[in-house]
Each structure stands twice: as C-alpha cells, then as structure tokens.
Design an enzyme around this catalytic site. Sequence first.
Site, PDB file in Angstrom:
ATOM      1  N   SER A   1       1.152  -1.767  -2.069  1.00  0.00           N
ATOM      2  CA  SER A   1      -0.183  -1.220  -2.335  1.00  0.00           C
ATOM      3  C   SER A   1      -0.242  -0.788  -3.792  1.00  0.00           C
ATOM      4  O   SER A   1       0.797  -0.430  -4.375  1.00  0.00           O
ATOM      5  CB  SER A   1      -0.426   0.004  -1.446  1.00  0.00           C
ATOM      6  OG  SER A   1      -1.612   0.673  -1.843  1.00  0.00           O
TER       7      SER A   1
ATOM      8  N   TYR B   1       2.501   8.023   1.680  1.00  0.00           N
ATOM      9  CA  TYR B   1       2.147   6.610   1.588  1.00  0.00           C
ATOM     10  C   TYR B   1       2.563   6.062   0.222  1.00  0.00           C
ATOM     11  O   TYR B   1       3.210   5.019   0.127  1.00  0.00           O
ATOM     12  CB  TYR B   1       0.641   6.457   1.802  1.00  0.00           C
ATOM     13  CG  TYR B   1       0.151   5.029   1.885  1.00  0.00           C
ATOM     14  CD1 TYR B   1       0.366   4.264   3.024  1.00  0.00           C
ATOM     15  CD2 TYR B   1      -0.558   4.452   0.832  1.00  0.00           C
ATOM     16  CE1 TYR B   1      -0.103   2.956   3.119  1.00  0.00           C
ATOM     17  CE2 TYR B   1      -1.030   3.158   0.906  1.00  0.00           C
ATOM     18  CZ  TYR B   1      -0.804   2.412   2.046  1.00  0.00           C
ATOM     19  OH  TYR B   1      -1.270   1.120   2.125  1.00  0.00           O
TER      20      TYR B   1
END
Length: 262
Positions: free
Chosen positions: A140, A152
């Site tokens: 990501s 994350y």
Amino acid sequence: MDNKKVILITGGSSGIGLSIAEKLTGQNYKVISVSRNQEKIERAVKEKPQLKNKVDFIPGDVSSQESIGKLFSYIQNQYGVLHGLINSAGIISIGTLETLSPADWQMMLNVNLTGPFLMAKTMLPLLKKANGASVINISSIAGLRPGTSIGYSVSKAGLDMLTRFLVADLGPYNIRVNSINPGLVKTHLHFDNNIFTSREDYDKMIEGARVRHPLKRVGEPVDIANMVNFLISDEASWISGAIIPLAGGVTEENGFLPPKRM
Ligand SMILES: NC(=O)c1ccc[n+]([C@@H]2O[C@H](COP(=O)([O-])OP(=O)(O)OC[C@H]3O[C@@H](n4cnc5c(N)ncnc54)[C@H](OP(=O)(O)O)[C@@H]3O)[C@@H](O)[C@H]2O)c1
C-alpha cells in the site's frame, strides 16, 4: 491436467484479489484462492459467476501455519507446482499509538506481514519447481508514508522490506519478487473492516479523495489486476525488487495525497 500456469492468490474472494483472479483466469492461468469466510466466497461467485468453476476457492487463514500447511498439501497433490504467489489478503483497523488496541495491532501484523512470510516460506518448494516463478505482494502507499493506521502502515512497510529481502534470497531460484503499492481502491475493505458503516459516509470519503487525485479518480480493482497480469508474465522476466506505487498520480512528490476528509 492441462498446461496452465498455476497461481495462488491470497484473499481472492474479494476486491483486488478477486479482480486479479478474474484477470488471470481470462489469460488462461489456473487460479487458486485462499480466504477465511464462506460468505465472502459466495458473494464473490455472485459478483462474478463466471469464476465459479474456474477458481479453486479454498478455505484457509494466511496467519495460521497449520492452515497454510494444508493448502500446500492441496496444491502439491493437485498440481505439483506453483508459478505465482500473489499475497493480496489484508485487513485494516484505523488508529494511532493512543487509540489502536494491541490486539488490532497484532492482527494486522499477523495477516498483512507474517502471512506473506509464512506463505512464501511454505510454498517455496513448489515455486522452485516452476523455474521462473513470480511472487507479488500487494502492499500500500500507506507503507511508504504514515497513513490513517499505525499498525497498517507498519505492516505494509514491513511487507515492502520482505519484498526487498526475498529478491536476493529467491533470485538464485529464478523467482522474481515485486511489490505493488496501491492508493485508494474501491473494494469491500473499508466496509468489511468496519471503517465505514454507512454508504453515504463512504461515498463522501471517495468523492473527497477523488478530486484530490491528479487523474480525478480513485482506483478500481482492475487497475491493480492489470499490473499483476504484466508483472507475472514473461514480459517482466527481468523485473525483481520493484516497489511500485499505483495510485492515479498520487506520488511521493505530492505527499501521497488525499486525505483532508478521510
Ligand atoms: N482497497 C484499498 O484502498 C487498498 C489500498 C491499498 C492496499 N490495499 C491492499 O490490497 C489488498 C486487498 O484489499 P482489498 O481492498 O481487496 O480488501 P477486501 O475487499 O476486504 O479483500 C480482502 C481479502 O483478504 C481476505 N483475508 C483477510 N484476512 C485473511 C486471512 N487471515 N486469511 C486469508 N484471507 C484473508 C478476505 O477474505 P476473508 O475475510 O474471508 O478471509 C478478502 O478475500 C490488501 O492487502 C489491502 O491492504 C487495499
């Protein structure tokens, strides 16, 4: 069995993984998907009925060595080789140091980072047999700069380092390893992980993000699937170790826009 190349996609029952499954089955690959929930597999087959008999949807958890061991046995017995491993399974919980619970932190590391490590380690004997296999980690842009979740971002930054590390470890076996780092893509991720519970709020967030993108749109899963389709092909046979931001003009130079209203 025919001569199709065999590709394992983690999280192939939804969003980006499902779009990759659709793309690759269309290109004559044999696709196996691993994911946990039967309901999501049924939702996937409803969204894309043409995949029902084309993808082996296998139940399993990428954070469980036992589960991955069973998957290894399945692929070994059915196909005896693996030409591609695409680590797309992922989860997100929003939070900062003060707000994210240790349990959510650990879950994200288990699924987003330890999962791809265990998967590559366990599947290695099958990947070696392909003599030209490809591993692709769906990371990501949140791994390239702090995003909306400390856990994350750290898990994805770790995943990028795993990519870079495996390049040297697996190169001698003619296995290429690359990372795709998407920006905001419209999938089930934000709903299934309860980041948004109302469609209206989600649409507002998407619209706020859309106008801040240089290309004036957020990503569709197929944008990522198209890149996977190239990276996994022989045309990319000299590409290994690439960390590829794929984000509609959102780059390091412009500070990886959006938020503002995310
Ligand atoms: N959407 C975005 O904006 C975006 C942006 C950048 C990066 N990404 C990354 O892209 C990847 C795919 O995300 P997505 O947006 O397509 O999300 P999604 O629609 O929620 O799909 C996630 C998939 O991962 C599976 N999964 C989750 N935990 C798992 C586990 N422990 N074991 C096996 N499978 C598991 C889910 O199935 P089950 O829950 O049934 O297991 C589902 O199939 C993720 O790694 C995500 O971090 C997404």
